[in-house]
Write an enzyme that holds these catalytic residues in place. Structure first.
Site, PDB file in Angstrom:
ATOM      1  N   CYS A 104      31.825-114.610  43.302  1.00 38.12           N
ATOM      2  CA  CYS A 104      30.715-114.156  43.931  1.00 38.12           C
ATOM      3  C   CYS A 104      30.515-114.345  45.559  1.00 38.12           C
ATOM      4  CB  CYS A 104      29.352-114.495  43.272  1.00 38.12           C
ATOM      5  SG  CYS A 104      28.055-113.540  44.659  1.00 38.12           S
ATOM      6  N   ARG A 145      27.765 -99.668  30.581  1.00 38.70           N
ATOM      7  CA  ARG A 145      28.104 -99.118  31.612  1.00 38.70           C
ATOM      8  C   ARG A 145      29.492 -99.471  32.270  1.00 38.70           C
ATOM      9  NH1 ARG A 145      24.247-101.493  34.413  1.00 38.70           N
ATOM     10  NH2 ARG A 145      23.033 -99.321  34.017  1.00 38.70           N
ATOM     11  N   CYS A 147      18.405 -99.798  41.559  1.00 39.97           N
ATOM     12  CA  CYS A 147      18.379-101.225  41.007  1.00 39.97           C
ATOM     13  C   CYS A 147      18.880-101.978  41.929  1.00 39.97           C
ATOM     14  CB  CYS A 147      19.955-101.198  40.097  1.00 39.97           C
ATOM     15  SG  CYS A 147      19.650-100.079  39.309  1.00 39.97           S
ATOM     16  N   CYS A 149      18.872-105.299  30.526  1.00 38.11           N
ATOM     17  CA  CYS A 149      20.388-104.965  31.277  1.00 38.11           C
ATOM     18  C   CYS A 149      21.189-106.337  31.145  1.00 38.11           C
ATOM     19  CB  CYS A 149      20.122-104.255  32.667  1.00 38.11           C
ATOM     20  SG  CYS A 149      22.166-103.886  33.580  1.00 38.11           S
ATOM     21  N   CYS A 171      15.008-101.176  38.262  1.00 38.79           N
ATOM     22  CA  CYS A 171      15.602-102.311  37.787  1.00 38.79           C
ATOM     23  C   CYS A 171      16.118-103.419  38.919  1.00 38.79           C
ATOM     24  CB  CYS A 171      16.987-101.779  37.076  1.00 38.79           C
ATOM     25  SG  CYS A 171      17.948-102.901  36.771  1.00 38.79           S
ATOM     26  N   CYS A 221      28.401-119.090  41.383  1.00 37.70           N
ATOM     27  CA  CYS A 221      29.167-118.147  41.025  1.00 37.70           C
ATOM     28  C   CYS A 221      30.904-118.372  41.456  1.00 37.70           C
ATOM     29  CB  CYS A 221      28.494-117.114  40.311  1.00 37.70           C
ATOM     30  SG  CYS A 221      27.049-117.737  39.933  1.00 37.70           S
ATOM     31  N   CYS A 228      23.715-117.568  48.615  1.00 29.33           N
ATOM     32  CA  CYS A 228      22.714-117.682  47.646  1.00 29.33           C
ATOM     33  C   CYS A 228      23.177-119.578  47.155  1.00 29.33           C
ATOM     34  CB  CYS A 228      23.188-116.720  46.753  1.00 29.33           C
ATOM     35  SG  CYS A 228      22.256-117.364  44.530  1.00 29.33           S
TER      36      CYS A 228
HETATM   37  N1  SAM Z   1      22.035-113.260  41.948  1.00 31.34           N
HETATM   38  C1  SAM Z   1      21.401-112.705  40.395  1.00 31.34           C
HETATM   39  C2  SAM Z   1      22.152-113.183  39.250  1.00 31.34           C
HETATM   40  O1  SAM Z   1      23.440-113.799  39.728  1.00 31.34           O
HETATM   41  O2  SAM Z   1      21.490-113.168  38.453  1.00 31.34           O
HETATM   42  C3  SAM Z   1      22.190-111.407  41.153  1.00 31.34           C
HETATM   43  C4  SAM Z   1      23.306-111.028  41.301  1.00 31.34           C
HETATM   44  S1  SAM Z   1      24.597-111.013  40.721  1.00 31.34           S
HETATM   45  C5  SAM Z   1      24.717-110.144  42.342  1.00 31.34           C
HETATM   46  C6  SAM Z   1      25.038-109.594  39.343  1.00 31.34           C
HETATM   47  C7  SAM Z   1      26.099-109.748  38.813  1.00 31.34           C
HETATM   48  O3  SAM Z   1      26.682-109.314  39.492  1.00 31.34           O
HETATM   49  C8  SAM Z   1      26.159-110.711  38.581  1.00 31.34           C
HETATM   50  O4  SAM Z   1      26.226-111.355  37.232  1.00 31.34           O
HETATM   51  C9  SAM Z   1      27.898-110.281  37.914  1.00 31.34           C
HETATM   52  O5  SAM Z   1      28.242-110.148  36.664  1.00 31.34           O
HETATM   53  C10 SAM Z   1      28.146-109.554  38.772  1.00 31.34           C
HETATM   54  N2  SAM Z   1      28.755-110.162  40.123  1.00 31.34           N
HETATM   55  C11 SAM Z   1      28.929-110.423  40.884  1.00 31.34           C
HETATM   56  N3  SAM Z   1      30.101-110.165  41.596  1.00 31.34           N
HETATM   57  C12 SAM Z   1      31.475-109.734  40.871  1.00 31.34           C
HETATM   58  C13 SAM Z   1      32.391-109.444  41.241  1.00 31.34           C
HETATM   59  N4  SAM Z   1      33.132-109.963  42.220  1.00 31.34           N
HETATM   60  N5  SAM Z   1      33.377-108.691  40.789  1.00 31.34           N
HETATM   61  C14 SAM Z   1      32.508-108.440  39.491  1.00 31.34           C
HETATM   62  N6  SAM Z   1      31.083-108.468  39.136  1.00 31.34           N
HETATM   63  C15 SAM Z   1      30.259-109.077  39.791  1.00 31.34           C
HETATM   64 FE1  SF4 Z   2      24.163-115.807  43.511  1.00 29.71          FE
HETATM   65 FE2  SF4 Z   2      25.748-114.023  43.170  1.00 29.71          FE
HETATM   66 FE3  SF4 Z   2      25.627-116.338  41.326  1.00 29.71          FE
HETATM   67 FE4  SF4 Z   2      23.781-114.224  41.740  1.00 29.71          FE
HETATM   68  S1  SF4 Z   2      26.496-113.909  41.470  1.00 29.71           S
HETATM   69  S2  SF4 Z   2      23.553-115.665  41.484  1.00 29.71           S
HETATM   70  S3  SF4 Z   2      24.310-113.953  43.429  1.00 29.71           S
HETATM   71  S4  SF4 Z   2      26.013-116.453  43.661  1.00 29.71           S
END
Ligand code: SAM
Ligand code: SF4
Ligand code: DTB
Length: 364
Positions: free
Chosen positions: A78, A278, A115, A206, A146, A75, A71
């Protein structure tokens, strides 16, 4: 301090705990709710929960990562960000048939919502077309749908709505202040705009966040304030506990006190009385007693199935055993009533109906 309410005198805390649907929460009010004595907090949350939901039913959603890794966003939590090396294999967008097979398994295991998550900043048009087909086919199976695909334009949200999408997941993640330390590649405003496009398209929102990222409690209040002060409360509010993944900047962050997590759930329940709250990521690191406290605090939805997107989640069997010990039933969709009749325990094993209960899902 006290206020008059229908001839009764309420202390200011009683007023905050009253379950009024509001969109003008101050940080001081959120702080007061969150920090009250734990038993008072849980009592208030459970009381509000019972006014809107069956307290012995939990909604179950199964997650699938339809496009994993690489990606472009940064973040800090992530494992799928291309900025960090977490040893994750990068994958292309899955084929529609493969996704449908996974959805069939999820339905067979008892999930009511499927989802689908993609590691994108935002979907490209040709990829969105494939996702639209996934949504149509999964919906045709009788599952709620979702997706979480990153930022959306107005037009993209409209297309998803036309395909029959039920929910769009897009989290605010944390407070506006702490956000800058977690993500630099897109802004808080970008997120609020996407949520507005989703709402405008008539798709259920959501949206929630993550705690345990090294934030101050003030940031937790800030996140809840942002969520509850949106023009409408999100219909679904995922509260994630950070899954600390090695290789991400937050891989070594100190583990969150579980009582703080339960306080967060209860405060969300009190501030957004009609939303599904949730208990999301992080259950693998929680014992069953903590999860039980989350249910008592008003959590009424979980991710169900042994995988989240890329990390582990409790085995479905373990969740079902806990539900059985607690007398909890997985929530069914209306169209599944026939199956429900076959599986419902004998009448004498069930709790009597609560006079206060009504089905909040019927209101939106
Ligand atoms: N890429 C898209 C986005 O960020 O909008 C969708 C997928 S992203 C993985 C969805 C959500 O998963 C993130 O916004 C975050 O809140 C949650 N998430 C991701 N990694 C996580 C982690 N290590 N622990 C807890 N929540 C996590
Ligand atoms: Fe990309 Fe992960 Fe951020 Fe979603 S949460 S935008 S998958 S880096
Ligand atoms: C949400 O709030 N949590 C889910 C879902 N929305 C998409 C994702 C949790 C991801 C946890 C880390 C992983 O498995 O990659």
């Amino acid at each position: 301090m006290s206020n008059q309410n229908n001839g009764q005198t309420l202390t200011s805390l009683e007023k905050l705990n009253s379950g009024q649907v509001r969109h003008d929460w101050t940080l001081a009010e959120v702080e007061a709710i969150y920090n009250q004595p734990f038993n008072d907090l849980l009592f208030a949350a459970q009381n509000i929960h019972r006014q809107h939901f069956n307290p012995n039913q939990i909604q179950t959603s199964t997650l699938l990562s339809i496009k994993t890794g690489a990606c472009p966003e940064d973040c800090a939590y992530c494992p799928q960000s291309g900025h960090y090396n977490t040893g994750l294999s990068k994958e292309q967008l899955m084929a529609v048939e493969e996704v449908v097979t996974k959805a069939q398994q999820a339905k067979k295991n008892g999930a009511t919502r499927f989802c689908m998550g993609a590691a994108w900043r935002s979907p490209r048009e040709k990829d969105l077309d494939v996702v639209l087909e996934m949504v149509r086919q999964v919906k045709d199976m009788g599952l709620e749908t979702c997706v979480t695909l990153g930022m959306l334009t107005d037009e993209q949200a409209q297309k998803l709505a036309e395909a029959g999408l039920d929910y769009y997941n897009h989290n605010l993640d944390t407070s506006p202040e702490y956000y800058q330390q977690i993500i630099t590649t897109r802004t808080y405003k970008n997120r609020l705009d996407t949520l507005q496009h989703v709402r405008d398209a008539g798709i259920n929102v959501c949206s929630g966040g993550i705690i345990g990222m090294g934030e101050e409690t003030n940031d937790r209040y800030g996140l809840l304030q942002q969520l509850a002060n949106m023009p409408e409360h999100p219909q679904s509010v995922p509260i994630n506990m950070l899954v600390a993944v090695e290789g991400t900047p937050l891989g070594e962050v100190e583990k969150l006190d579980s009582i703080e997590f339960v306080r967060m759930i209860a405060t969300a329940r009190i501030m957004m009385p009609q939303s599904y709250v949730r208990l999301s990521a992080g259950r693998e690191d929680m014992n069953q007693e903590t999860q039980t406290l989350c249910y008592l605090a008003g959590a009424n939805s979980i991710f169900y199935g042994e995988k989240l997107l890329t990390t582990a989640n409790p085995e479905a069997e373990a969740d079902m055993q806990l539900f059985k010990r607690l007398g909890i039933q997985p929530e069914r969709r209306e169209m599944d009533q026939e199956e429900l009749i076959q599986e419902t325990p004998k009448v004498e094993e069930q709790q009597p109906a609560k006079p206060l209960f009504y089905d909040a899902t019927k209101t939106h």
